[in-house]
Write an enzyme that holds these catalytic residues in place. Structure first.
Site, PDB file in Angstrom:
ATOM      1  N   ASN A  84       0.831  -1.210   0.000  1.00 58.91           N
ATOM      2  CA  ASN A  84       0.000   0.000   0.000  1.00 58.91           C
ATOM      3  C   ASN A  84       0.864   1.258   0.000  1.00 58.91           C
ATOM      4  O   ASN A  84       0.613   2.210  -0.743  1.00 58.91           O
ATOM      5  CB  ASN A  84      -0.898   0.029   1.242  1.00 58.91           C
ATOM      6  CG  ASN A  84      -2.102  -0.876   1.138  1.00 58.91           C
ATOM      7  OD1 ASN A  84      -2.389  -1.422   0.078  1.00 58.91           O
ATOM      8  ND2 ASN A  84      -2.806  -1.038   2.239  1.00 58.91           N
ATOM      9  N   ARG A 405     -10.982  -4.137 -14.490  1.00 59.49           N
ATOM     10  CA  ARG A 405      -9.910  -5.052 -14.108  1.00 59.49           C
ATOM     11  C   ARG A 405     -10.462  -6.469 -14.189  1.00 59.49           C
ATOM     12  O   ARG A 405     -11.612  -6.717 -13.833  1.00 59.49           O
ATOM     13  CB  ARG A 405      -9.428  -4.801 -12.677  1.00 59.49           C
ATOM     14  CG  ARG A 405      -8.897  -3.408 -12.393  1.00 59.49           C
ATOM     15  CD  ARG A 405      -8.342  -3.322 -10.974  1.00 59.49           C
ATOM     16  NE  ARG A 405      -8.219  -1.955 -10.506  1.00 59.49           N
ATOM     17  CZ  ARG A 405      -7.184  -1.162 -10.762  1.00 59.49           C
ATOM     18  NH1 ARG A 405      -6.197  -1.620 -11.493  1.00 59.49           N
ATOM     19  NH2 ARG A 405      -7.145   0.069 -10.302  1.00 59.49           N
ATOM     20  N   ARG A 435      -5.337   1.879 -13.291  1.00 57.07           N
ATOM     21  CA  ARG A 435      -3.981   2.038 -12.761  1.00 57.07           C
ATOM     22  C   ARG A 435      -3.336   0.706 -12.380  1.00 57.07           C
ATOM     23  O   ARG A 435      -3.908  -0.091 -11.653  1.00 57.07           O
ATOM     24  CB  ARG A 435      -4.000   2.972 -11.554  1.00 57.07           C
ATOM     25  CG  ARG A 435      -2.627   3.221 -10.956  1.00 57.07           C
ATOM     26  CD  ARG A 435      -2.712   4.197  -9.814  1.00 57.07           C
ATOM     27  NE  ARG A 435      -3.025   5.532 -10.284  1.00 57.07           N
ATOM     28  CZ  ARG A 435      -3.725   6.421  -9.567  1.00 57.07           C
ATOM     29  NH1 ARG A 435      -4.196   6.093  -8.390  1.00 57.07           N
ATOM     30  NH2 ARG A 435      -3.967   7.620 -10.051  1.00 57.07           N
ATOM     31  N   HIS A 465     -15.420   3.444 -15.299  1.00 59.85           N
ATOM     32  CA  HIS A 465     -15.248   2.699 -14.058  1.00 59.85           C
ATOM     33  C   HIS A 465     -16.515   1.950 -13.661  1.00 59.85           C
ATOM     34  O   HIS A 465     -16.499   1.141 -12.739  1.00 59.85           O
ATOM     35  CB  HIS A 465     -14.842   3.674 -12.942  1.00 59.85           C
ATOM     36  CG  HIS A 465     -14.409   3.018 -11.669  1.00 59.85           C
ATOM     37  ND1 HIS A 465     -15.151   3.076 -10.511  1.00 59.85           N
ATOM     38  CD2 HIS A 465     -13.306   2.277 -11.367  1.00 59.85           C
ATOM     39  CE1 HIS A 465     -14.531   2.414  -9.555  1.00 59.85           C
ATOM     40  NE2 HIS A 465     -13.418   1.915 -10.042  1.00 59.85           N
ATOM     41  N   TYR A 499     -12.593  -9.463  -2.064  1.00 55.72           N
ATOM     42  CA  TYR A 499     -13.215  -8.149  -1.968  1.00 55.72           C
ATOM     43  C   TYR A 499     -14.693  -8.294  -1.646  1.00 55.72           C
ATOM     44  O   TYR A 499     -15.386  -9.127  -2.227  1.00 55.72           O
ATOM     45  CB  TYR A 499     -13.086  -7.386  -3.290  1.00 55.72           C
ATOM     46  CG  TYR A 499     -11.721  -6.833  -3.596  1.00 55.72           C
ATOM     47  CD1 TYR A 499     -10.560  -7.413  -3.081  1.00 55.72           C
ATOM     48  CD2 TYR A 499     -11.577  -5.742  -4.438  1.00 55.72           C
ATOM     49  CE1 TYR A 499      -9.313  -6.900  -3.382  1.00 55.72           C
ATOM     50  CE2 TYR A 499     -10.332  -5.224  -4.751  1.00 55.72           C
ATOM     51  CZ  TYR A 499      -9.205  -5.810  -4.227  1.00 55.72           C
ATOM     52  OH  TYR A 499      -7.974  -5.307  -4.533  1.00 55.72           O
ATOM     53  N   ARG A 595     -13.925   2.815   4.247  1.00 55.99           N
ATOM     54  CA  ARG A 595     -12.751   1.966   4.433  1.00 55.99           C
ATOM     55  C   ARG A 595     -11.465   2.781   4.518  1.00 55.99           C
ATOM     56  O   ARG A 595     -10.615   2.520   5.354  1.00 55.99           O
ATOM     57  CB  ARG A 595     -12.622   0.969   3.278  1.00 55.99           C
ATOM     58  CG  ARG A 595     -11.461  -0.018   3.468  1.00 55.99           C
ATOM     59  CD  ARG A 595     -11.222  -0.887   2.257  1.00 55.99           C
ATOM     60  NE  ARG A 595     -10.349  -0.258   1.281  1.00 55.99           N
ATOM     61  CZ  ARG A 595     -10.654  -0.072   0.005  1.00 55.99           C
ATOM     62  NH1 ARG A 595     -11.825  -0.457  -0.448  1.00 55.99           N
ATOM     63  NH2 ARG A 595      -9.809   0.500  -0.823  1.00 55.99           N
ATOM     64  N   HIS A 623     -15.350  -3.141  -0.103  1.00 58.81           N
ATOM     65  CA  HIS A 623     -15.222  -2.459  -1.393  1.00 58.81           C
ATOM     66  C   HIS A 623     -16.541  -1.929  -1.933  1.00 58.81           C
ATOM     67  O   HIS A 623     -16.551  -1.133  -2.885  1.00 58.81           O
ATOM     68  CB  HIS A 623     -14.597  -3.438  -2.399  1.00 58.81           C
ATOM     69  CG  HIS A 623     -14.164  -2.825  -3.693  1.00 58.81           C
ATOM     70  ND1 HIS A 623     -14.836  -3.025  -4.875  1.00 58.81           N
ATOM     71  CD2 HIS A 623     -13.123  -2.015  -3.986  1.00 58.81           C
ATOM     72  CE1 HIS A 623     -14.230  -2.372  -5.847  1.00 58.81           C
ATOM     73  NE2 HIS A 623     -13.175  -1.753  -5.340  1.00 58.81           N
TER      74      HIS A 623
END
Length: 720
Positions: A84, A405, A435, A465, A499, A595, A623
């Site tokens: 992270n 993704r 990213r 997205h 997730y 979160r 998430h």
């Protein structure tokens, strides 16, 4: 094409929102008609987003420090903390430094000047990195030793283990090493981002001259080398023990590990005339060599070697991080993966009850909307099955899907390719600029195109997205129906096990019409801005949420029931935060479950007395995004892809869908209430930006919400 501006100057009027006895009965809003409430708010009402992110990673570190968690899970949290922080420096710190260098940096919403933000970030990051290294060295590493798992430095290994590693070095490590010396004929080598290196000082015994050399630790070899069963040593220690073989005839005076972090955020010119895919490929080649933003060195490094590194890498004192080695503890993920189930969370199998295996998935969705909650509900038997069944169903005419993704061996991509090869119309909107997944997405885009799919690369200036799938099917009754999935998470079978996300599977005609219109946005030049059951960024999502917050204020003042509940990853957007402050001032209770980053200050007298903010971290990464409004007793609940950040609301195509089934709404509301309950293990945010983990009373145990869902929802535990 969808524009970036929130301005309503060129937007068509939307359907009027009707208010009946304090309830919203319409679904669309005109962004230009939002209530304008002039209300003075204090200038210091926002927390700094960069420090807030670091405090999120501090909560991750606190999980690693928690003796109540299984030991290898604590090792995993140490690894996650490290990874992270790498990304934070590569993107956030690097971006801020770049803007300062180009003169584009402005005062942050928190009131801090850019240099103040950078300095404060350095102070907190230094503190946390020291704490992280101490946790590994003094707490977790000894605990591993007690369980028969040893992470040792070279000098701590037995002679037999060293001998075994000498053979390994000769056969597998030595052939891939390339020592680079620095002298008048050899300039200082360019150090790639996140590479681990050895800085070596060697002396020529014939001339007594000393020279600097750099040895790169091969990134494709294991970070920790197994010397014998469950006994490991850092790869750089093995290399350091054999430096004499790399510098034959020279005396190795000293050696020290160091690691560089560079700016690795992409800078893409979204010029319509330039192919986006080609631009991305060129930028990816440049990414490894961006400016240095952090230099990590072991605490034992000599001043002379450190001075040389700082001079050659052009870093200042604030960018140097001296920690107790070893560096790069992200590699601890391999230790966490050891086959020691007694040191991990109990294994489990997700429920398959959401859509019965013996049922036709289209019939099940046609009968009722299906709300799936991953990983508690199986992704494989719901969302993945929907796409796979659609690919082989002769009644299916078309499939449209967004991909942000996905996994390296994605069954979703395979199904889409099979559908195209079978003659179905398949449209895939691939976001190349996801990213750190850019390279993988380029590969999948080309593979899909080769199979005959229509691949769209998204918008200039906007990331796609939203998580959408649309299937057009000619049902047995002759009717053409649209089956949709709108989710909060990616179409990624592997992360769907880790997730936490929601998804809505529906054959509702209004949702089908909305999703079709949105895909026309994504693939054509439609200017659709109003929808029946969707809120879509960048045009209507922020105005739609703010309008509903203002409506809760009106309801409270009119004596109707009012309440706001939000679950998101990050809360940064000042417009939304100010609306929540106004709601709190009016008396509306506001609960926020976040979160990561939160720029809102809760519990400030006269500003946010009625706002509570909690954060839950644990086995699964929270998430999902849920937005709930009491609406005079008939709650409106939305789920979708958008966080409350500028990038989501202004620079991305995002979608929220309203959940209309009463039982499903209650399920979502109850989940948020459970997270906000004082008996749940969570962190509470104070107005000064500090997070405090809730403590149980004498003789009490706090509820782990994820374990609670494992036991009480649709899961079944598997014996280890």
């Amino acid at each position: 094409m969808i524009g970036v501006s929130d301005s309503s100057a060129n937007q068509p009027s939307s359907t009027i929102v009707h208010l009946v006895q304090g309830k919203i009965t319409g679904m669309t809003v005109d962004p230009g008609q939002l209530p304008q409430r002039a209300e003075a708010l204090p200038d210091d009402r926002f927390l700094d987003r960069e420090e807030s992110w670091l405090r999120f990673n501090q909560r991750v570190l606190e999980l690693a420090e928690d003796p109540g968690l299984p030991l290898l899970e604590r090792v995993r949290f140490l690894s996650i903390f490290s990874s992270n922080l790498d990304e934070f420096f590569m993107v956030r710190v690097a971006g801020l430094a770049r803007r300062m260098a180009t003169g584009l940096a402005v005062q942050s919403a928190s009131g801090r000047q850019p240099r103040e933000v950078l300095e404060r970030t350095g102070v907190v990051a230094h503190e946390l990195m020291g704490r992280h290294a101490a946790c590994f060295r003094h707490v977790v590493r000894p605990a591993l030793g007690e369980e028969g798992i040893d992470i040792l430095r070279w000098d701590e290994l037995a002679e037999t283990e060293q001998e075994s590693l000498r053979r390994l070095f000769r056969d597998r490590i030595y052939p891939v090493l390339t020592p680079l010396v620095v002298d008048s004929a050899h300039p200082f080598p360019y150090i790639s981002g996140l590479s681990l290196n050895l800085a070596v000082i060697v002396r020529d015994p014939e001339t007594d001259a000393t020279m600097f050399a750099r040895v790169k630790v091969p990134p494709l070899l294991p970070r920790f080398i197994e010397a014998s069963a469950d006994r490991f040593t850092p790869l750089e220690d093995v290399i350091a023990a054999h430096l004499g073989q790399l510098f034959v005839g020279m005396e190795v005076v000293e050696h020290h590990a160091f690691r560089v972090t560079r700016n690795q955020d992409l800078e893409i010119d979204d010029d319509i005339s330039e192919g986006l895919l080609q631009a991305l490929e060129r930028e990816l080649l440049r990414r490894r060599f961006g400016p240095v933003v952090r230099l990590e060195v072991e605490e034992s490094i000599s001043d002379g070697v450190l001075d040389l590194l700082t001079s050659e890498l052009a870093v200042d004192e604030g960018q140097i991080y001296r920690v107790v080695g070893p560096l790069d503890l992200g590699g601890l993920a391999a230790i966490a993966d050891l086959d020691r189930p007694e040191l991990k969370y109990p294994p489990f199998v997700p429920s398959k009850e959401a859509v019965p295996e013996d049922a036709n998935i289209f019939s099940a969705i046609r009968e009722r909307d299906v709300l799936v909650h991953h990983p508690y509900d199986s992704f494989t038997t719901t969302v993945q099955r929907l796409i796979e069944d659609a690919a082989t169903d002769p009644r299916v005419l078309a499939i449209k899907q967004t991909l942000y993704r996905t996994s390296g061996d994605s069954p979703i991509v395979d199904a889409l390719m099979s559908a195209a090869e079978a003659g179905k119309q398949v449209v895939v909107v691939v976001e190349l600029k996801a990213r750190f997944d850019e390279r993988a997405n380029i590969a999948w885009a080309r593979k899909l195109e080769t199979a005959g799919c229509h691949v769209v690369y998204g918008f200039v200036g906007l990331k796609t997205h939203c998580k959408l799938a649309l299937i057009v099917r000619q049902d047995s009754d002759g009717q053409l129906r649209r089956y949709c999935h709108i989710g909060t998470g990616n179409y990624h079978p592997k992360t769907a096990r880790l997730y936490e996300d929601f998804g809505l599977l529906t054959a509702d005609a209004e949702v089908g019409e909305d999703v079709s219109a949105l895909f026309n946005h994504l693939t054509g030049y439609s200017r659709q801005s109003s929808y029946h059951r969707l809120l879509v960024a960048p045009n209507s999502l922020r105005p739609g949420l703010v309008q509903r917050i203002e409506h809760e204020i009106d309801n409270w003042r009119a004596g109707h029931s009012a309440r706001i509940r939000v679950k998101c990853n990050s809360l940064v957007d000042e417009v939304v935060i100010d609306a929540l402050y106004r709601a709190s001032r009016a008396g509306v209770p506001v609960d926020v479950w976040v979160r990561g980053i939160c720029a809102l200050r809760p519990g400030v007298p006269g500003l946010s007395d009625n706002i509570r903010v909690r954060s839950v971290l644990g086995r699964f990464l929270e998430h999902s995004r849920v937005f709930a409004f009491e609406n005079g007793g008939e709650p409106e609940v939305w789920i979708g892809s958008a966080d409350l950040m500028h990038r989501n609301l202004d620079r991305r195509v995002e979608a929220l869908v309203t959940v209309t089934d009463r039982a499903q709404r209650d399920e979502l509301l109850s989940l948020i209430d459970l997270a906000m309950d004082d008996g749940t293990d969570a962190w509470a945010l104070a107005g000064d930006g500090t997070w405090t983990r809730l403590a149980a009373g004498p003789g009490e145990t706090l509820r782990d919400i994820q374990t609670h869902l494992v036991k009480s929802r649709r899961w079944r535990t598997v014996d280890a």
